[in-house]
Design a protein around this motif. Structure first.
Motif, mmCIF file in Angstrom:
data_model
loop_
_atom_site.group_PDB
_atom_site.id
_atom_site.type_symbol
_atom_site.label_atom_id
_atom_site.label_comp_id
_atom_site.label_asym_id
_atom_site.label_seq_id
_atom_site.Cartn_x
_atom_site.Cartn_y
_atom_site.Cartn_z
ATOM 1 N N GLU A 1 7.677 16.848 19.112
ATOM 2 C CA GLU A 1 7.138 16.569 20.475
ATOM 3 C C GLU A 1 7.834 15.253 21.069
ATOM 4 O O GLU A 1 7.790 14.094 20.314
ATOM 5 N N PRO A 2 7.848 14.998 22.313
ATOM 6 C CA PRO A 2 8.340 13.655 22.729
ATOM 7 C C PRO A 2 7.363 12.648 22.234
ATOM 8 O O PRO A 2 7.902 11.539 22.186
ATOM 9 N N GLN B 1 13.887 13.603 25.563
ATOM 10 C CA GLN B 1 15.076 14.735 25.082
ATOM 11 C C GLN B 1 16.205 14.065 24.646
ATOM 12 O O GLN B 1 16.777 14.545 23.530
ATOM 13 N N SER B 2 16.740 13.278 25.496
ATOM 14 C CA SER B 2 18.048 12.441 24.769
ATOM 15 C C SER B 2 17.865 11.730 23.679
ATOM 16 O O SER B 2 18.762 11.758 22.813
#
Length: 287
Positions: A23-24, A136-137
């Motif tokens: 998860e982020p 995400q990056s």
């Protein structure tokens, strides 16, 4: 050394696969331990005693400080985390490129190491750029980091294993050479432990044979010189006895194929004389 690198390659593959499923909110918690694991790998390489141990030790200290900063920092926007990941990738990639180019004449996989270093450097630029501001990056960059480090450590481990296997093959002698080496070693041991003076040859030195007994001083010649001298004396004795010609196992000259077999009994000698008398003499040239 290569066993640990195999383990490290497997661990990096697990990291590269696992971070893509996170998860982020977990990025800041796992990025620091990943960089610290990279520092541990560099420390093990430094302890292996390679020629670049000092470089690996410096990288271990640098990555340990980077991972510690990532653990203690409170980065809610992923900016510091992405910047420090980019810093790790830039340094690691630059070192891989430099080491690969330096070893291009001695290592056939240097081009692969350089390629991995270039990809790491490019990924580091991406991580340090404004494009890596989202969670995400950063996750994708961490996954790429794990895959690239797995490839680099796996190739290095296989190469070290191949070199170690070749080293063992070089140390294994053929049976005939091993027997010769064992005989030479046994003779050298007896020579060093005998402590006896070398006997003099009457015809060569013009002196009587030295009496046997303990020799107080060191040997007047080394064991290698003794072997060389004894071999030369044996060749001279064989020449004086008229024993000349090819050694056993040497190829037979074409002229020897036309020679008749040597008689080995008195009856064979008489038969050979009769056969030679019955044959007319041929002039030179075979006409």
């Amino acid at each position: 050394m290569w066993g640990f690198l195999m383990f490290a390659a497997a661990a990096w593959l697990v990291v590269g696969w696992s971070v893509l499923r996170l998860e982020p909110t977990d990025i800041t918690a796992v990025a620091g331990p990943i960089v610290l694991f990279g520092a541990v790998c560099e420390a093990v390489r430094a302890l292996a005693g390679t020629r670049t141990w000092w470089l690996n030790a410096a990288l271990a200290a640098l990555f340990a400080a980077t991972g510690t900063i990532m653990l203690v920092s409170d980065d809610s926007g992923y900016t510091t985390t992405a910047a420090l990941i980019g810093w790790y990738l830039l340094v690691r990639g630059a070192v891989d490129v430099a080491v690969g180019i330096m070893t291009r004449g001695a290592d056939r996989v240097w081009s692969l190491v350089v390629t991995v270093g270039v990809l790491e450097t490019g990924l580091g630029f991406l991580a340090a750029s404004p494009l890596a501001r989202g969670a995400q990056s950063v996750l994708i960059i961490l996954g790429g980091l794990g895959v690239l480090r797995a490839v680099a450590d796996l190739v290095t481990a296989l190469r070290l294993r191949e070199v170690a296997a070749k080293g063992r093959d070089v140390l294994e002698l053929p049976p005939e050479r091993a027997a010769g080496l064992a005989g030479y070693s046994a003779g050298h041991t007896d020579f060093e432990g005998s402590g006896r003076a070398r006997a003099k040859h009457r015809a060569r030195d013009g002196a009587a044979i030295a009496p046997a007994g303990p020799h107080p001083g060191p040997h007047p010649e080394s064991f290698h010189d003794r072997v060389v001298r004894t071999t030369a004396d044996l060749d001279a004795m064989l020449a004086q006895a008229g024993i000349t010609g090819p050694r056993p196992g040497a190829p037979v000259t074409p002229e020897a194929d036309d020679l008749p077999p040597a008689p080995d009994s008195p009856r064979g000698i008489e038969s050979a004389r009769a056969a030679n008398a019955a044959q007319p003499d041929h002039p030179a040239g075979g006409h």
